[in-house]
Design an enzyme around this catalytic site. Structure first.
Site: not given
Length: 254
Positions: A191, A200
């Protein structure tokens, strides 16, 4: 937080009006941070601030409706926080010595099992030892910031490969050897716009262009068998972009 359980009850009530309550389970995912103690696993305990007011009523609902408790389990976070004390082999399913729980005598060869048994212990401490457990997220980042120890492509591939082997063994956990675990892998794609640490943005099995971040498979040959007899963990899925869009992996493959 106070709205979670009422929402679950409302959804369950709607399912009952359509006679679907036995086909569709209602639960909610939790961060591992709901625990204040997880080591040794037998000392697992929910945060006292929410134990009686939130967790116990949710567990009561799950027990009554025969639904699983859902947890996001990330051994990576424990290693990232304390790489000097936590063994990389232990979090990557490669520990050959093991860590003994002094209270139960059970030996743990990986942190994944230890985390799950800490949850089982915490549920038991509140009087609900028989609620089943579903791992709604687990994974390992293939990249991260300079201070994010262990966030590499090699470690992500190792974690995925060894997790598949572990699940294929169908051994449950040391505390619950007969546990029929459901596990969902995070995540399908990297992402690139996700905020926070660089890790992340690197949990995906695929890059945005559709190419694999590393080679992986969801099939594992049973111990002592040939590769032609490969099997798949009974229930496994991929969490897409952190939502509850689950892609099941069955005997036919992805």
């Amino acid at each position: 937080m106070s709205h979670v359980l009422p929402a679950m009850r409302n959804i369950y009530s709607v399912l009952m009006t359509r006679n679907l309550q036995k086909k569709i389970q209602v639960s909610t995912a939790h961060s591992f941070a709901v625990l204040t103690s997880s080591y040794p696993p037998s000392s697992g305990a929910f945060n006292p601030a929410i134990a009686d007011s939130l967790m116990k009523p949710i567990l009561q609902f799950l027990a009554l409706t025969n639904a699983p408790f859902m947890i996001n389990a990330y051994p990576f976070f424990a290693y990232k926080s304390n790489p000097g004390e936590v063994s990389l082999e232990y979090v990557l399913f490669e520990d050959k010595v093991g860590i003994r729980d002094p209270n139960t005598g059970l030996v743990y060869y990986n942190m994944f099992d230890a985390q799950l048994d800490a949850i089982f212990a915490a549920m038991g401490a509140l009087g609900y030892p028989n609620v089943s457990l579903t791992v709604t997220e687990t994974g390992w980042p293939s990249g991260g910031d300079a201070n994010e120890a262990g966030a590499t492509v090699s470690n992500a591939q190792t974690y995925h490969t060894n997790l598949m082997k572990h699940l294929s063994s169908a051994k449950g956990t040391p505390l619950r050897p007969n546990a029929n675990l459901e596990v969902y892998y995070f995540a399908l794609f990297n992402e690139n716009l996700k905020p926070g640490p660089s890790s992340e943005r690197h949990y995906g099995l695929f890059k945005p262009d559709g190419t694999k971040v590393y080679n992986f498979t969801f099939t594992q040959a049973p111990s002592g068998s040939s590769s032609s007899g490969a099997t798949v963990p009974k229930v496994l899925g991929i969490v897409k972009w952190g939502t509850f869009f689950f892609t099941y992996v069955g005997m036919m493959g992805l």
